[in-house]
Design an enzyme around this catalytic site. Structure first.
Site, PDB file in Angstrom:
ATOM      1  CG  HIS A  57      -1.756  -1.214   1.352  1.00 33.03           C
ATOM      2  ND1 HIS A  57      -2.636  -1.593   0.363  1.00 33.03           N
ATOM      3  CD2 HIS A  57      -1.846  -2.159   2.321  1.00 33.03           C
ATOM      4  CE1 HIS A  57      -3.243  -2.717   0.736  1.00 33.03           C
ATOM      5  NE2 HIS A  57      -2.769  -3.080   1.911  1.00 33.03           N
ATOM      6  CG  HIS A 219      -6.104  -6.046   0.659  1.00 34.40           C
ATOM      7  ND1 HIS A 219      -7.000  -5.409   1.486  1.00 34.40           N
ATOM      8  CD2 HIS A 219      -4.885  -5.901   1.225  1.00 34.40           C
ATOM      9  CE1 HIS A 219      -6.348  -4.913   2.528  1.00 34.40           C
ATOM     10  NE2 HIS A 219      -5.064  -5.184   2.395  1.00 34.40           N
TER      11      HIS A 219
END
Lengths: 331, 331
Positions: A57, A219
């Site tokens: 991330h 995700h």
């Protein structure tokens, strides 16, 4: 798979090596535990601010460690929570005696490991408080989440709390402020392509050549709807409508705007989205205090973006403007 | 084609609208001519600094307009030079009487239009000087270039010259310094995927699923070699060797490093490259003054990156550290 990597299992540690090489003056890295700390921790009389989650991330989260933001961050493997053990060690490293605040995006794995670490820390008389961030309005309950997911709005929480803790605020006040900021920030994203994790080496989910996923998770978790590609005006208007249902704003109010690229989106497209958001806000007579356009919380190489709106007040504005020194900067 | 856009022909103007909405305090935009200027130009007693090129390389170039960097930039259509007319208008807007310096990356279309604009400006007694930037070591003579291409190293030139001009240096001194910086910066990039322009809507060049292009240009121009995918260590070592052939560095010397994402590359991978560059420099006992890792000069959604090394001295370091206020920033 096309990535600038060596072995898939080494990506996190090799990234951390690059991070440390880029700011050796600012950061320490424990490679075994994958903990990034600001040099000089624990900072005397300051509450330690800690976060952590799976890697992938970036810049969230290890790139926000520094002066005025996070004291430490734990990097898990790609898309997997950091261990309880690492979180506990990081807690000890940054506790000056004033306690440690955990800022945790709402994913079950992260919550569990942070909760276990805080229990052990408290057995050793370290005061620990946790605030869960759940700014994503797209869906309730998701692949790895009970309730709503935490996404890019978390960065506003880190930023405001980091500044307030640098000013010397105590743990209880920081907790209250973090909870309040979390209530005032709402986000939603969409994906044009799937991400590809280094270990799997192929897309996490299948999207047709003319399809997009609205409300996607960080995700690749399913969102609200898979649709045919829409125009920027259509997508961004839908996302803004969805956010404003959860964050009703009156004419005259002020917001911080974040247009967050998910990893594979050109800056040009992020600014096209920014222009549309600005137009919608202008029509509603909502003022933009400050715009944050770029990559803040990504999903590896996913194309797409998220929009976050934070309702600001005088204190938030001051804290958002607080100068930080973190590795993720341009010049 | 999967892009956050409305109509392909509107992407540049819609991006500029987003840019202005993000920093209305800092910038003015002429949408018809696609000129972005810093508010308050011309700045009294200051040489005006101007650049321009095709769009699609964001943040290069309009996102570098502001205090301490560019006074204006002209945005052409995607991958096409801005018009002579726009360059000439921008020149007049930023000329305080101390003249204007053009910083131009070496592409034939850009050179031609800047040269024509400077001729007209000089007929009106505006002093104009041009410095051509050609930092790419990959190939000599390319699809749109005679000589070597100008790539991400240009950002170091903008940064140093922007700061020096803010300090009040005269035109001739800035020209000399820009030429000197251009000699001291060398770059090379590689692509894992092609970019896709909005108008064409399909990849500019074809790369196999296991192929990469080493030495690629910013518009997808061919590089040195098309090869099977290599490991990060292999690619970055090759790129560093190539750069160091053109920029021989002795042990003890100091450099600024730029790892520049080409648009579609995750931050994780850029930092893996950074770690490898740092290791190679350490072995050669070359010191890193400062690392710049992120997107500085892109090629739409191309996956890949470039490495630039700038040999620094005391003056460059001071100017690189000069605080800027530009729209392309994180906080």
């Amino acid at each position: 798979m096309k990535k600038i990597i060596n072995k898939p299992e080494d990506v996190v540690n090799e990234m951390l090596a690059g991070l440390q090489a880029s700011r050796p003056d600012l950061l320490d890295v424990n490679y075994k535990k994958r903990i990034v700390t600001r040099k000089g921790v624990p900072i005397k009389n300051k509450v330690g601010i800690l976060t952590g989650s799976g890697s992938g991330h970036e810049p969230d989260q290890v790139f926000y460690v520094g002066e005025g933001m996070l004291d430490a961050a734990c990097a898990g493997p790609v898309f997997a929570a950091p261990t309880m053990d690492a979180i506990y060690d990081a807690t000890k490293l940054i506790n000056s005696g004033n306690g440690v605040l955990y800022l945790v995006k709402n994913y079950t794995g992260d919550r569990t490991n942070f909760a276990m670490a805080s229990e052990i820390a408290e057995m050793e008389d370290i005061k620990v408080t946790t605030v869960i961030i759940d700014d994503d309005v797209a869906v309730k309950d998701s692949t790895w989440t009970a309730g709503r997911r935490g996404v890019a709005g978390a960065i506003f929480v880190y930023k405001i709390i980091g500044a307030k803790s640098a000013e010397g605020a105590p743990l209880e006040e920081l907790k209250k402020l973090a909870e309040e900021v979390n209530i005032n920030v709402k986000s939603m994203g969409f994906a044009l392509t799937s991400c590809t994790t280094p270990l799997k080496g192929s897309p996490t989910f299948a999207l047709g050549g003319d399809e997009m996923e609205i409300g996607v998770g960080l995700h690749g978790e399913p969102g609200r709807e898979r649709t045919k590609m829409k125009t920027a005006n259509e997508i961004v208007t839908y996302v803004m409508d969805s956010i404003l249902q959860f964050l009703p704003l009156n004419a005259g109010e002020e917001v911080a705007v974040m247009i967050n690229g998910l990893g594979g989106t050109p800056i040009m497209e992020l600014y096209i989205a920014m222009g549309i958001v600005a137009k919608i806000l202008e029509e509603k007579k909502i003022k933009i205090f400050k715009a944050y356009v770029g990559e803040y919380c990504t999903s590896l190489d996913m194309a797409g973006c998220s929009v976050s709106l934070l309702r600001v007040n005088k204190e938030y504005k001051k804290l958002l403007d607080y100068k930080v020194d973190i590795p993720y900067s341009i010049f």
